[in-house]
Scaffold this motif. Structure first.
Motif, PDB file in Angstrom:
ATOM      1  N   PHE A   1       0.339  -1.081   0.437  1.00  0.00           N
ATOM      2  CA  PHE A   1      -0.176   0.265  -0.145  1.00  0.00           C
ATOM      3  C   PHE A   1       0.762   0.652   0.107  1.00  0.00           C
TER       4      PHE A   1
ATOM      5  N   GLU B   1       3.732   3.992  -3.916  1.00  0.00           N
ATOM      6  CA  GLU B   1       2.415   5.442  -4.454  1.00  0.00           C
ATOM      7  C   GLU B   1       2.404   5.479  -5.704  1.00  0.00           C
TER       8      GLU B   1
ATOM      9  N   HIS C   1      -3.900   1.548  -8.237  1.00  0.00           N
ATOM     10  CA  HIS C   1      -4.855   0.391  -6.884  1.00  0.00           C
ATOM     11  C   HIS C   1      -5.917  -0.848  -8.171  1.00  0.00           C
TER      12      HIS C   1
ATOM     13  N   ARG D   1     -10.056  -3.897   0.148  1.00  0.00           N
ATOM     14  CA  ARG D   1     -10.542  -2.089  -0.068  1.00  0.00           C
ATOM     15  C   ARG D   1     -10.908  -1.474   1.127  1.00  0.00           C
TER      16      ARG D   1
ATOM     17  N   PHE E   1      -8.435  -0.022   2.392  1.00  0.00           N
ATOM     18  CA  PHE E   1      -7.264   0.606   2.416  1.00  0.00           C
ATOM     19  C   PHE E   1      -7.713   1.508   0.932  1.00  0.00           C
ATOM     20  N   ASP E   2      -8.356   1.491  -0.282  1.00  0.00           N
ATOM     21  CA  ASP E   2      -9.380   1.915  -1.379  1.00  0.00           C
ATOM     22  C   ASP E   2     -10.296   1.574  -1.364  1.00  0.00           C
TER      23      ASP E   2
ATOM     24  N   ASP F   1     -12.718   2.005  -4.118  1.00  0.00           N
ATOM     25  CA  ASP F   1     -12.960   1.921  -5.172  1.00  0.00           C
ATOM     26  C   ASP F   1     -11.734   1.083  -5.699  1.00  0.00           C
ATOM     27  N   TYR F   2     -10.751   0.570  -5.153  1.00  0.00           N
ATOM     28  CA  TYR F   2      -9.566  -0.875  -5.218  1.00  0.00           C
ATOM     29  C   TYR F   2     -10.324  -1.542  -7.088  1.00  0.00           C
TER      30      TYR F   2
ATOM     31  N   SER G   1     -16.175  11.351  -8.693  1.00  0.00           N
ATOM     32  CA  SER G   1     -15.277  11.343  -8.202  1.00  0.00           C
ATOM     33  C   SER G   1     -13.990  11.521  -9.405  1.00  0.00           C
TER      34      SER G   1
ATOM     35  N   ARG H   1     -10.722  11.042 -11.435  1.00  0.00           N
ATOM     36  CA  ARG H   1      -9.937   9.955 -11.532  1.00  0.00           C
ATOM     37  C   ARG H   1      -8.697  10.663 -11.984  1.00  0.00           C
TER      38      ARG H   1
ATOM     39  N   SER I   1      -6.247   4.682 -12.583  1.00  0.00           N
ATOM     40  CA  SER I   1      -5.218   3.343 -11.844  1.00  0.00           C
ATOM     41  C   SER I   1      -5.960   2.061 -11.507  1.00  0.00           C
ATOM     42  N   ASN I   2      -7.429   2.366 -11.431  1.00  0.00           N
ATOM     43  CA  ASN I   2      -8.219   0.406 -10.492  1.00  0.00           C
ATOM     44  C   ASN I   2      -8.449  -0.440 -11.955  1.00  0.00           C
TER      45      ASN I   2
END
Length: 461
Positions: free
Chosen positions: A275, A278, A282, A316, A318-319, A321-322, A405, A407, A424-425
Motif C-alpha cells: 500500500f 505511490e 490500485h 477495499r 485501503f481504497d 474503489d480498488y 469521483s 480520476r 488506476s483501478n
C-alpha cells in the motif's frame, strides 16, 4: 527485405516474448508484418491453457502456411511443450519450439532455411524440434526446493505495440500445481529475473515515453520464491515487493501495474505491505477460480473462501474503489449446483470490476482430468452464461459507485467521438475532448459522471 509475421495467443508473457522475438528479427534485418500478410517466416506463439487455445494454434499455423507455402512456419510456446505429439503430426509446421530457447528463434529459422536451400528446397528428413524437459534435474515438481534452473533472458525489450503501456516480464514458471492447470508442465519451475535487469528495462521504457509499466509473469506473486534467488539490488524487501520498490525511485511521470496477485501465495498481510508504494496502481487481478471451499480444495488451491475475502477486505479497506478482477472456472469435476451458487454469491460479495469466466477444460497431465463427476458441456455452458450475466451486473454496480469521483486517467486512443483510457483501478474511462488536442499517452483528470459501455464516462477537469 526478409519478412516475418507473428500470431500470439494467450497471456501477457506470450505478448512480451513475441515482442522480444520481433526485436531479434528486426535486429537481423527483417521487416515485421501483420499475420494477414504474406511473409517469409511465420511464428505462432501458442497457448495451451484450454483445448480451444490448442485448436486455435493449429488453425493459425495451417492458415499461415496456406498464405505462403514457401514460408518457414514455427510453432512455439506452451502447445508444443505440452502436446508435442500433436504438433509433430502437422506437416505445416517446419520448426517446433517449446517455451524455452525463444531467444534463439532467428538462428534456428535461418539454419533451417539454409539447409532447405542446400537441399534444393526440400526440408530435412528430421524436423527441428527444440522442446526441453523443464523439470529435468530438479527435485520433485511438488517440492518447494526444486532446482537448479537459471532464468533465460529475452534481452532488454525496448518497446511494445501498445503506445502507452509496456510489459516487463519478471519471472516464469509455477510450482503450485493446481489440479486443473497445465501451466507448470508448460513453463516449468519458478525462475525469477534479476531485479537489476528489470529496473534497467523499466528505466529504458520510461525514457522512451511509456507511462504505465505492467509487471507480468506466469505467476508474478512467486517472484523470488525459488531456492538460491538473491536480491541483486539489496532492496531489503521480499517477493514481488523487491521489484515494486526498485521501480518506485525511477524518475518520471509513470505508474506501475501488477499483472496479478495469487491468493495461493499472498494473504491480507502481504498485500498491505504494498500500500505505501505511490506508483502502484490500485488494481489487482486476484484469481479465485471458485467460491466453493470444497471445489477450491479439489483444485489444490491453498486458501479458503474466507481467506480470499480477507484479501478483498484489505484492498477495499485501503481504497473502497480498488479495482479487483478475477478468473472463475465453472463446471469443475464434481461441482454441484450448491458449489456453483457459492461462486455466484462470492461475485456479489467481492463486487468485482470484471470476472473472466471459463468453462472447465480437461488438460493433459493434470489431476482433474482423471477426477470422477465430469460435468456435461450443456451444464457448463448454462452455468457460464449465468455467471457472465451476474458478473456484468456486479461490474455495473461497482462502476456506478465511481460517479462523482475524480480520476487520473491515462488517455490511450480515440474511440469514436470519445477518448478512452484507464484509471488506476483499471476501470475503462471515456471522455470528450476538443478534436485539436492530442491526448494519447497523457495523464488527464476526469470527473466521472455515469456508467458507460464497459466502463464509465466523464468530463475533463
Amino acid at each position: 527485405m526478409k519478412t516475418v509475421a507473428f500470431y500470439t495467443l494467450g497471456c501477457k508473457v506470450n505478448q512480451y516474448e513475441t515482442q522480444a522475438m520481433a526485436e531479434a528479427f528486426r535486429a537481423r534485418g527483417y521487416s515485421v508484418l501483420s499475420e494477414e500478410e504474406r511473409a517469409d517466416v511465420y511464428v505462432v506463439n501458442s497457448c495451451s491453457v484450454t483445448a480451444l487455445a490448442d485448436r486455435k494454434s493449429r488453425q493459425y499455423a495451417r492458415r499461415m502456411k496456406r498464405q505462403n507455402p514457401e514460408a518457414v512456419v514455427v510453432m512455439a510456446g506452451c502447445y508444443p511443450q505440452t502436446g508435442i505429439e500433436a504438433v509433430e503430426e502437422m506437416p505445416e509446421v517446419d520448426i517446433i519450439l517449446g517455451t524455452t530457447q525463444k531467444s534463439r528463434v532467428v538462428d534456428l529459422v535461418e539454419a533451417f532455411a539454409a539447409e532447405r536451400s542446400a537441399n534444393g528446397g526440400a526440408a530435412a528428413a528430421a524436423r527441428p524440434s527444440y522442446v526441453e524437459d523443464l523439470w529435468k534435474g530438479t527435485a520433485a515438481p511438488e517440492s518447494a526446493g526444486y532446482g537448479p534452473r537459471a532464468y533465460e533472458s529475452d534481452g532488454i525489450v525496448t518497446g511494445i505495440d501498445d503506445k502507452t503501456r509496456a510489459l516487463i516480464k519478471i519471472q516464469t514458471g509455477c510450482n503450485r500445481f493446481c489440479s486443473y492447470c497445465v501451466i507448470p508442465y508448460a513453463r516449468g519451475p519458478v525462475v525469477s529475473r534479476s531485479a537489476a535487469e528489470v529496473k534497467k528495462e523499466a528505466e529504458r521504457l520510461v525514457s522512451a515515453g511509456y507511462r504505465e509499466i505492467v509487471l507480468t509473469g506466469i505467476n508474478t506473486a512467486l517472484y523470488g520464491a525459488e531456492k538460491g534467488f538473491t536480491d541483486d539490488l539489496d532492496t531489503g524487501a521480499k517477493g514481488i515487493e523487491i521489484v515494486v520498490r526498485a521501480l518506485e525511485d525511477i524518475p518520471g511521470d509513470f505508474r506501475v501495474r501488477l499483472n496479478s496477485l495469487e491468493p495461493t501465495v499472498v494473504d491480507a498481510e502481504y498485500v498491505k505491505r504494498l500500500f505505501p508504494y505511490e506508483r502502484l496502481c490500485h488494481h489487482a487481478h486476484l484469481s479465485v477460480q471458485s467460491g466453493s471451499d470444497s471445489v477450491i480444495k479439489a483444485m489444490n488451491r491453498h486458501y479458503t473462501r474466507a481467506q480470499y475475502l480477507e484479501i478483498v477486505d484489505a484492498l477495499r479497506g485501503f481504497d473502497p474503489d480498488y479495482g479487483i478482477t478475477t478468473d472463475i472456472i465453472v463446471g469443475f469435476p464434481g461441482e454441484t449446483e450448491a458449489d456453483f451458487e457459492d461462486s455466484l454469491s462470492l461475485v456479489e460479495e467481492a463486487d468485482f470490476l470484471k470476472v473472466h469466466c471459463f468453462p472447465y477444460s480437461k488438460r493433459p497431465f493434470t489431476a482433474a482430468a482423471k477426477l470422477p463427476g465430469q460435468i456435461s458441456p450443456q451444464v457448463k455452458k448454462e452455468r457460464n452464461r449465468r455467471l457472465i450475466e451476474l458478473s456484468d451486473k456486479v461490474s455495473e454496480h461497482f462502476r456506478g459507485q465511481l460517479a462523482g469521483s475524480a480520476r487520473r486517467v491515462l488517455a490511450e486512443e480515440r474511440n469514436g467521438g470519445l477518448w478512452k483510457g484507464h484509471a488506476s483501478n483499471f476501470c475503462p474511462v471515456y471522455f470528450e475532448a476538443p478534436k485539436n488536442i492530442e491526448l494519447s499517452n497523457r495523464f488527464v483528470d476526469i470527473m466521472i459522471k455515469e456508467v458507460y459501455s464497459d466502463g464509465v464516462k466523464g468530463e475533463m477537469i
